[in-house]
Scaffold this active site. Structure first.
Site, PDB file in Angstrom:
ATOM      1  N   GLU A 211       7.306   5.704   1.084  1.00  0.00           N
ATOM      2  CA  GLU A 211       8.133   4.498   1.212  1.00  0.00           C
ATOM      3  C   GLU A 211       9.621   4.805   1.227  1.00  0.00           C
ATOM      4  O   GLU A 211      10.155   5.429   0.304  1.00  0.00           O
ATOM      5  CB  GLU A 211       7.817   3.511   0.090  1.00  0.00           C
ATOM      6  CG  GLU A 211       8.584   2.205   0.214  1.00  0.00           C
ATOM      7  CD  GLU A 211       8.064   1.118  -0.699  1.00  0.00           C
ATOM      8  OE1 GLU A 211       8.716   0.065  -0.787  1.00  0.00           O
ATOM      9  OE2 GLU A 211       6.995   1.301  -1.322  1.00  0.00           O
ATOM     10  N   LYS A 227       3.817  -3.036   0.752  1.00  0.00           N
ATOM     11  CA  LYS A 227       3.113  -3.936  -0.160  1.00  0.00           C
ATOM     12  C   LYS A 227       1.790  -4.310   0.477  1.00  0.00           C
ATOM     13  O   LYS A 227       1.751  -4.824   1.606  1.00  0.00           O
ATOM     14  CB  LYS A 227       3.954  -5.198  -0.411  1.00  0.00           C
ATOM     15  CG  LYS A 227       3.777  -5.766  -1.789  1.00  0.00           C
ATOM     16  CD  LYS A 227       4.396  -4.826  -2.802  1.00  0.00           C
ATOM     17  CE  LYS A 227       4.188  -5.354  -4.212  1.00  0.00           C
ATOM     18  NZ  LYS A 227       4.356  -4.268  -5.187  1.00  0.00           N
TER      19      LYS A 227
END
Length: 403
Positions: A211, A227
Protein backbone atom coordinates in the site's frame (compact mmCIF):
# COMPACT_ATOMS: atom_id res chain seq x y z
CA UNK A 1 15.96 13.59 19.50
CA UNK A 2 19.30 12.11 18.49
CA UNK A 3 21.33 12.24 15.33
CA UNK A 4 24.85 11.28 14.38
CA UNK A 5 27.06 9.59 11.83
CA UNK A 6 27.96 6.18 13.22
CA UNK A 7 27.14 2.77 11.74
CA UNK A 8 23.58 1.48 12.05
CA UNK A 9 23.12 -1.02 14.84
CA UNK A 10 24.23 -4.62 15.24
CA UNK A 11 21.72 -5.97 12.72
CA UNK A 12 23.36 -6.07 9.29
CA UNK A 13 23.00 -2.84 7.30
CA UNK A 14 23.37 -2.28 3.54
CA UNK A 15 24.84 -3.45 1.19
CA UNK A 16 23.30 -6.72 2.38
CA UNK A 17 19.78 -5.30 2.80
CA UNK A 18 17.87 -2.76 0.69
CA UNK A 19 15.72 -0.29 2.66
CA UNK A 20 12.00 -0.20 1.74
CA UNK A 21 11.31 1.95 -1.30
CA UNK A 22 14.97 2.44 -2.23
CA UNK A 23 15.42 2.94 -6.01
CA UNK A 24 17.47 0.43 -7.98
CA UNK A 25 20.28 2.95 -8.46
CA UNK A 26 20.85 3.01 -4.69
CA UNK A 27 20.72 -0.74 -4.00
CA UNK A 28 24.04 -2.52 -3.53
CA UNK A 29 25.99 0.71 -4.01
CA UNK A 30 25.24 2.87 -1.01
CA UNK A 31 26.10 3.20 2.67
CA UNK A 32 24.63 5.01 5.64
CA UNK A 33 26.34 8.31 6.37
CA UNK A 34 24.20 9.94 9.07
CA UNK A 35 21.00 9.25 10.97
CA UNK A 36 18.20 10.83 13.01
CA UNK A 37 16.08 9.39 15.85
CA UNK A 38 13.08 10.83 17.67
CA UNK A 39 10.92 9.32 20.40
CA UNK A 40 7.70 10.63 21.88
CA UNK A 41 9.43 11.50 25.15
CA UNK A 42 11.77 13.87 23.25
CA UNK A 43 9.03 16.44 22.64
CA UNK A 44 8.91 18.95 19.83
CA UNK A 45 7.32 18.60 16.40
CA UNK A 46 8.67 15.38 14.85
CA UNK A 47 7.48 16.32 11.35
CA UNK A 48 9.45 19.56 11.43
CA UNK A 49 12.49 18.07 13.16
CA UNK A 50 13.00 15.25 10.67
CA UNK A 51 12.37 17.64 7.77
CA UNK A 52 15.07 19.96 9.11
CA UNK A 53 17.49 17.03 9.39
CA UNK A 54 16.86 15.87 5.82
CA UNK A 55 17.06 19.40 4.42
CA UNK A 56 20.37 19.95 6.22
CA UNK A 57 21.65 16.85 4.43
CA UNK A 58 20.85 18.16 0.97
CA UNK A 59 17.41 16.66 0.29
CA UNK A 60 14.74 18.95 -1.17
CA UNK A 61 12.05 18.25 1.42
CA UNK A 62 10.97 21.91 1.55
CA UNK A 63 9.76 21.82 -2.05
CA UNK A 64 9.11 18.20 -2.97
CA UNK A 65 8.24 17.27 -6.51
CA UNK A 66 9.54 20.46 -8.11
CA UNK A 67 13.18 19.38 -8.52
CA UNK A 68 14.06 16.81 -11.17
CA UNK A 69 16.08 13.80 -10.07
CA UNK A 70 18.61 14.16 -12.89
CA UNK A 71 19.96 17.47 -11.63
CA UNK A 72 21.66 15.71 -8.72
CA UNK A 73 25.02 14.03 -9.39
CA UNK A 74 25.36 10.27 -9.00
CA UNK A 75 28.85 9.27 -7.97
CA UNK A 76 30.92 8.13 -5.02
CA UNK A 77 30.21 10.32 -2.02
CA UNK A 78 27.06 11.96 -3.46
CA UNK A 79 23.75 11.69 -1.62
CA UNK A 80 21.55 8.87 -2.87
CA UNK A 81 18.59 9.64 -0.62
CA UNK A 82 17.24 8.71 2.78
CA UNK A 83 15.20 5.93 4.33
CA UNK A 84 12.42 7.34 6.51
CA UNK A 85 10.29 5.53 9.08
CA UNK A 86 7.48 7.03 11.18
CA UNK A 87 5.73 5.00 13.88
CA UNK A 88 1.98 4.88 14.43
CA UNK A 89 2.44 6.81 17.68
CA UNK A 90 4.44 9.56 15.96
CA UNK A 91 1.74 9.71 13.30
CA UNK A 92 -0.87 10.30 16.00
CA UNK A 93 1.24 13.12 17.43
CA UNK A 94 1.60 14.68 13.97
CA UNK A 95 -2.14 14.40 13.30
CA UNK A 96 -3.09 15.79 16.73
CA UNK A 97 -4.75 12.54 17.82
CA UNK A 98 -4.65 10.48 21.00
CA UNK A 99 -1.49 8.42 21.54
CA UNK A 100 -1.97 4.68 21.72
CA UNK A 101 -0.81 2.08 24.24
CA UNK A 102 2.96 1.69 24.74
CA UNK A 103 4.81 -0.05 21.93
CA UNK A 104 5.81 -3.67 22.59
CA UNK A 105 9.17 -2.81 20.98
CA UNK A 106 10.31 0.26 22.94
CA UNK A 107 13.86 0.04 21.58
CA UNK A 108 12.61 1.25 18.18
CA UNK A 109 12.36 5.05 17.93
CA UNK A 110 9.16 6.70 16.76
CA UNK A 111 10.85 8.52 13.88
CA UNK A 112 14.01 7.24 12.21
CA UNK A 113 15.81 8.56 9.14
CA UNK A 114 19.05 7.38 7.56
CA UNK A 115 20.84 9.35 4.84
CA UNK A 116 22.73 7.20 2.32
CA UNK A 117 25.56 8.12 0.00
CA UNK A 118 26.70 6.40 -3.19
CA UNK A 119 29.71 4.08 -2.96
CA UNK A 120 31.19 1.57 -5.40
CA UNK A 121 29.25 -1.72 -5.48
CA UNK A 122 30.24 -4.26 -2.86
CA UNK A 123 30.51 -7.80 -4.24
CA UNK A 124 32.02 -9.38 -1.15
CA UNK A 125 30.30 -12.61 -0.07
CA UNK A 126 28.04 -12.36 2.92
CA UNK A 127 29.46 -13.63 6.20
CA UNK A 128 28.17 -16.85 7.72
CA UNK A 129 25.19 -16.24 9.98
CA UNK A 130 23.85 -18.18 12.99
CA UNK A 131 20.83 -20.34 12.17
CA UNK A 132 17.45 -18.72 12.84
CA UNK A 133 15.03 -20.35 15.28
CA UNK A 134 11.47 -19.31 16.07
CA UNK A 135 9.38 -20.10 19.13
CA UNK A 136 5.63 -20.15 19.77
CA UNK A 137 3.53 -17.08 19.03
CA UNK A 138 1.79 -15.29 21.91
CA UNK A 139 -1.09 -12.95 21.00
CA UNK A 140 -1.62 -9.69 22.86
CA UNK A 141 -5.33 -10.46 23.10
CA UNK A 142 -7.52 -13.55 22.72
CA UNK A 143 -9.87 -14.00 19.77
CA UNK A 144 -12.73 -13.27 22.16
CA UNK A 145 -11.14 -9.99 23.25
CA UNK A 146 -10.56 -9.05 19.61
CA UNK A 147 -14.20 -9.80 18.81
CA UNK A 148 -15.30 -7.75 21.83
CA UNK A 149 -13.28 -4.77 20.54
CA UNK A 150 -15.10 -5.07 17.21
CA UNK A 151 -18.37 -5.01 19.13
CA UNK A 152 -17.24 -1.91 21.02
CA UNK A 153 -16.52 -0.13 17.74
CA UNK A 154 -19.97 -1.04 16.44
CA UNK A 155 -21.43 0.46 19.60
CA UNK A 156 -19.43 3.66 19.05
CA UNK A 157 -20.73 3.81 15.48
CA UNK A 158 -24.26 3.34 16.81
CA UNK A 159 -23.74 6.33 19.14
CA UNK A 160 -22.53 8.43 16.22
CA UNK A 161 -19.00 8.82 17.62
CA UNK A 162 -17.32 7.41 14.50
CA UNK A 163 -18.18 5.98 11.09
CA UNK A 164 -15.37 3.42 10.89
CA UNK A 165 -12.41 2.31 13.05
CA UNK A 166 -9.50 0.05 12.15
CA UNK A 167 -8.85 -2.46 14.95
CA UNK A 168 -5.42 -4.09 15.12
CA UNK A 169 -4.02 -6.99 17.13
CA UNK A 170 -0.44 -7.92 17.94
CA UNK A 171 1.47 -11.14 18.50
CA UNK A 172 5.10 -11.93 19.29
CA UNK A 173 7.39 -14.93 19.41
CA UNK A 174 10.89 -15.56 20.78
CA UNK A 175 13.65 -16.16 18.27
CA UNK A 176 17.29 -17.16 18.24
CA UNK A 177 20.15 -16.76 15.81
CA UNK A 178 20.25 -14.22 13.00
CA UNK A 179 16.81 -12.82 12.03
CA UNK A 180 17.97 -11.31 8.72
CA UNK A 181 17.13 -14.33 6.50
CA UNK A 182 13.63 -14.43 8.01
CA UNK A 183 13.16 -10.70 7.51
CA UNK A 184 14.25 -11.03 3.90
CA UNK A 185 11.62 -13.70 3.34
CA UNK A 186 8.94 -11.37 4.67
CA UNK A 187 10.15 -8.54 2.43
CA UNK A 188 10.03 -10.86 -0.61
CA UNK A 189 6.37 -11.89 -0.22
CA UNK A 190 4.44 -11.62 -3.53
CA UNK A 191 2.83 -8.23 -4.11
CA UNK A 192 5.18 -6.35 -1.77
CA UNK A 193 5.45 -2.91 -3.37
CA UNK A 194 7.65 -1.73 -0.49
CA UNK A 195 9.51 -4.94 0.28
CA UNK A 196 12.65 -4.18 2.27
CA UNK A 197 14.42 -4.17 5.62
CA UNK A 198 15.45 -1.23 7.78
CA UNK A 199 17.85 -1.84 10.68
CA UNK A 200 18.74 0.30 13.68
CA UNK A 201 20.60 -0.02 16.95
CA UNK A 202 19.52 -3.45 18.21
CA UNK A 203 16.34 -3.63 16.12
CA UNK A 204 15.11 -4.16 12.59
CA UNK A 205 11.85 -4.07 10.69
CA UNK A 206 10.80 -5.82 7.50
CA UNK A 207 7.81 -4.91 5.38
CA UNK A 208 5.93 -6.59 2.56
CA UNK A 209 3.50 -3.70 2.26
CA UNK A 210 1.53 -3.36 -0.97
CA UNK A 211 0.00 0.00 0.00
CA UNK A 212 1.24 3.45 -1.03
CA UNK A 213 0.66 5.98 1.72
CA UNK A 214 2.04 8.85 -0.38
CA UNK A 215 4.19 9.16 -3.48
CA UNK A 216 5.38 12.46 -4.93
CA UNK A 217 6.93 12.16 -8.37
CA UNK A 218 6.86 14.03 -11.68
CA UNK A 219 4.84 16.88 -10.21
CA UNK A 220 2.02 14.74 -8.78
CA UNK A 221 1.02 13.45 -5.31
CA UNK A 222 -0.53 9.99 -5.22
CA UNK A 223 -2.01 7.86 -2.44
CA UNK A 224 -3.37 4.34 -2.99
CA UNK A 225 -5.65 3.31 -0.09
CA UNK A 226 -6.40 -0.40 0.27
CA UNK A 227 -9.58 -1.59 1.95
CA UNK A 228 -11.43 -4.87 1.43
CA UNK A 229 -9.98 -8.40 1.64
CA UNK A 230 -10.90 -11.87 0.45
CA UNK A 231 -8.96 -15.12 -0.22
CA UNK A 232 -7.20 -15.06 -3.61
CA UNK A 233 -9.58 -17.51 -5.28
CA UNK A 234 -12.09 -17.02 -8.08
CA UNK A 235 -14.89 -17.15 -5.52
CA UNK A 236 -13.07 -14.70 -3.24
CA UNK A 237 -12.73 -12.19 -6.08
CA UNK A 238 -16.42 -12.43 -6.91
CA UNK A 239 -17.35 -12.01 -3.25
CA UNK A 240 -15.14 -8.94 -2.87
CA UNK A 241 -16.56 -7.26 -5.96
CA UNK A 242 -20.13 -8.05 -4.86
CA UNK A 243 -19.78 -7.02 -1.18
CA UNK A 244 -21.76 -3.86 -0.43
CA UNK A 245 -20.15 -3.74 3.02
CA UNK A 246 -16.59 -3.85 1.67
CA UNK A 247 -17.35 -1.27 -1.02
CA UNK A 248 -18.95 1.15 1.46
CA UNK A 249 -15.99 0.76 3.83
CA UNK A 250 -13.59 1.34 0.96
CA UNK A 251 -15.34 4.43 -0.42
CA UNK A 252 -15.40 5.95 3.06
CA UNK A 253 -11.59 5.73 3.26
CA UNK A 254 -11.19 7.04 -0.29
CA UNK A 255 -13.20 10.10 0.74
CA UNK A 256 -10.96 10.51 3.78
CA UNK A 257 -7.86 10.30 1.54
CA UNK A 258 -9.34 12.93 -0.78
CA UNK A 259 -9.96 15.23 2.18
CA UNK A 260 -6.42 14.69 3.52
CA UNK A 261 -4.91 15.72 0.18
CA UNK A 262 -7.32 18.65 -0.23
CA UNK A 263 -6.04 20.13 3.06
CA UNK A 264 -2.54 20.51 1.67
CA UNK A 265 -1.35 23.84 0.28
CA UNK A 266 0.49 23.63 -3.01
CA UNK A 267 -1.81 21.03 -4.58
CA UNK A 268 -4.32 21.39 -7.38
CA UNK A 269 -7.67 19.60 -7.74
CA UNK A 270 -7.84 16.13 -6.15
CA UNK A 271 -9.19 13.32 -8.30
CA UNK A 272 -9.88 9.60 -7.96
CA UNK A 273 -8.06 7.94 -10.86
CA UNK A 274 -9.14 4.39 -10.03
CA UNK A 275 -11.83 3.15 -7.64
CA UNK A 276 -12.11 -0.29 -6.01
CA UNK A 277 -9.66 -2.07 -8.30
CA UNK A 278 -8.95 -5.64 -7.15
CA UNK A 279 -5.25 -6.45 -6.65
CA UNK A 280 -3.50 -9.55 -5.35
CA UNK A 281 -1.20 -9.63 -2.31
CA UNK A 282 0.26 -13.04 -1.51
CA UNK A 283 -2.80 -15.29 -0.96
CA UNK A 284 -5.35 -12.47 -0.74
CA UNK A 285 -7.41 -10.23 -3.00
CA UNK A 286 -7.53 -6.62 -1.84
CA UNK A 287 -9.40 -3.57 -3.17
CA UNK A 288 -7.25 -0.55 -4.03
CA UNK A 289 -8.05 2.95 -5.26
CA UNK A 290 -5.77 5.66 -6.64
CA UNK A 291 -6.24 9.25 -5.43
CA UNK A 292 -3.98 12.02 -6.77
CA UNK A 293 -3.44 15.75 -7.19
CA UNK A 294 -0.96 17.90 -9.15
CA UNK A 295 1.74 19.88 -7.36
CA UNK A 296 1.10 23.51 -8.31
CA UNK A 297 3.00 25.31 -5.55
CA UNK A 298 5.37 24.66 -2.68
CA UNK A 299 4.87 21.30 -0.96
CA UNK A 300 6.96 20.34 2.06
CA UNK A 301 7.52 17.02 3.82
CA UNK A 302 6.33 18.22 7.23
CA UNK A 303 2.91 19.20 5.84
CA UNK A 304 2.60 15.88 4.01
CA UNK A 305 3.36 13.91 7.17
CA UNK A 306 0.90 15.89 9.28
CA UNK A 307 -1.88 15.45 6.70
CA UNK A 308 -1.41 11.79 5.77
CA UNK A 309 0.22 9.94 8.70
CA UNK A 310 -1.29 7.75 10.01
CA UNK A 311 -3.13 6.65 6.89
CA UNK A 312 -6.90 6.68 6.86
CA UNK A 313 -7.14 3.02 5.85
CA UNK A 314 -5.56 2.00 9.20
CA UNK A 315 -7.30 4.56 11.41
CA UNK A 316 -10.88 5.11 10.28
CA UNK A 317 -13.17 8.08 9.94
CA UNK A 318 -13.27 10.72 11.22
CA UNK A 319 -9.54 10.23 11.78
CA UNK A 320 -9.13 11.99 15.15
CA UNK A 321 -12.20 10.30 16.64
CA UNK A 322 -11.01 6.95 15.29
CA UNK A 323 -7.60 7.44 16.91
CA UNK A 324 -9.33 8.01 20.25
CA UNK A 325 -11.21 4.70 19.89
CA UNK A 326 -7.98 2.91 18.92
CA UNK A 327 -6.20 4.26 22.01
CA UNK A 328 -9.12 3.13 24.19
CA UNK A 329 -9.49 -0.38 22.77
CA UNK A 330 -6.11 -1.75 21.71
CA UNK A 331 -4.10 -3.19 24.62
CA UNK A 332 -0.73 -3.08 22.83
CA UNK A 333 0.77 -0.22 20.83
CA UNK A 334 1.02 -0.45 17.07
CA UNK A 335 4.73 0.37 17.03
CA UNK A 336 6.17 -0.01 13.52
CA UNK A 337 2.87 -1.22 12.07
CA UNK A 338 0.09 0.93 10.57
CA UNK A 339 2.59 3.75 10.09
CA UNK A 340 4.98 4.76 7.28
CA UNK A 341 8.30 3.67 5.83
CA UNK A 342 9.98 4.41 2.53
CA UNK A 343 12.39 6.63 0.66
CA UNK A 344 13.08 10.33 0.32
CA UNK A 345 15.09 11.06 -2.81
CA UNK A 346 16.25 14.23 -4.52
CA UNK A 347 12.98 15.68 -5.78
CA UNK A 348 10.73 12.72 -4.98
CA UNK A 349 9.17 10.84 -2.08
CA UNK A 350 7.73 7.33 -1.81
CA UNK A 351 6.33 6.12 1.53
CA UNK A 352 4.46 2.87 2.04
CA UNK A 353 1.94 2.15 4.76
CA UNK A 354 3.46 -0.38 7.15
CA UNK A 355 0.88 -3.13 6.91
CA UNK A 356 2.27 -6.69 6.55
CA UNK A 357 5.23 -5.52 8.62
CA UNK A 358 7.24 -7.21 11.38
CA UNK A 359 9.82 -5.97 13.85
CA UNK A 360 12.57 -7.68 15.83
CA UNK A 361 14.39 -6.57 18.93
CA UNK A 362 17.13 -8.55 20.62
CA UNK A 363 14.93 -11.49 21.59
CA UNK A 364 11.45 -11.42 20.00
CA UNK A 365 9.77 -10.94 16.64
CA UNK A 366 6.58 -8.88 16.56
CA UNK A 367 3.71 -8.77 14.04
CA UNK A 368 0.39 -6.93 13.76
CA UNK A 369 -2.81 -7.36 11.73
CA UNK A 370 -6.36 -6.03 11.79
CA UNK A 371 -9.12 -4.57 9.69
CA UNK A 372 -11.64 -1.78 9.31
CA UNK A 373 -14.82 -2.05 11.35
CA UNK A 374 -18.17 -0.67 10.18
CA UNK A 375 -21.71 -1.11 11.46
CA UNK A 376 -22.12 -4.16 9.21
CA UNK A 377 -18.98 -5.92 10.51
CA UNK A 378 -19.28 -9.40 11.97
CA UNK A 379 -16.88 -9.67 14.96
CA UNK A 380 -15.76 -13.24 14.29
CA UNK A 381 -15.36 -12.60 10.57
CA UNK A 382 -13.07 -9.68 11.45
CA UNK A 383 -10.98 -11.93 13.72
CA UNK A 384 -10.64 -14.43 10.87
CA UNK A 385 -9.66 -11.68 8.40
CA UNK A 386 -6.86 -10.48 10.68
CA UNK A 387 -5.54 -14.03 10.96
CA UNK A 388 -5.64 -14.40 7.17
CA UNK A 389 -3.59 -11.23 6.75
CA UNK A 390 -1.02 -12.40 9.30
CA UNK A 391 -0.71 -15.96 7.96
CA UNK A 392 1.65 -15.25 5.01
CA UNK A 393 3.98 -13.26 7.28
CA UNK A 394 4.12 -16.06 9.86
CA UNK A 395 4.69 -18.60 7.10
CA UNK A 396 7.58 -16.57 5.66
CA UNK A 397 9.22 -16.31 9.08
CA UNK A 398 8.79 -20.04 9.78
CA UNK A 399 10.25 -20.91 6.38
CA UNK A 400 13.56 -19.37 7.44
CA UNK A 401 13.95 -21.96 10.22
CA UNK A 402 16.28 -24.72 9.07
CA UNK A 403 15.11 -28.32 9.63
Amino acid sequence: MVHGSRSIGHFPAPPFVAPPGAPGSCQGGHRASTWFRWSRCDGGDPAELVSEFLADNGLSVRNIGRTADHVRPIGAGSICGAALYVSADAGSVMAGGAPGAPSPVPSIPDVYAVVYEHVPGDDRPEPARPDFTLGEWTPSWTPSAHAAAVGAVRAAIGRGDVYQVNVVGHASAPYGGDPLPALRRVAALPGARYGGVLAGDGWALATASPETLVEVRDGRVVTRPIKGTRPATALGRRELLASAKERAEHVMIVDLSRNDLARLPGLGPVEVEDLFAVRRWSGLWQAESVVSAPVVGELDLASLLRALVPGGSVTGAPKIAALAEIARLEPVGRGVSMAAVGWVGPGHLDLGLTIRTVAVDGSRVHAWAGGGITWDSDPWAEVAEAEAKLAPVRTALAAAVLP
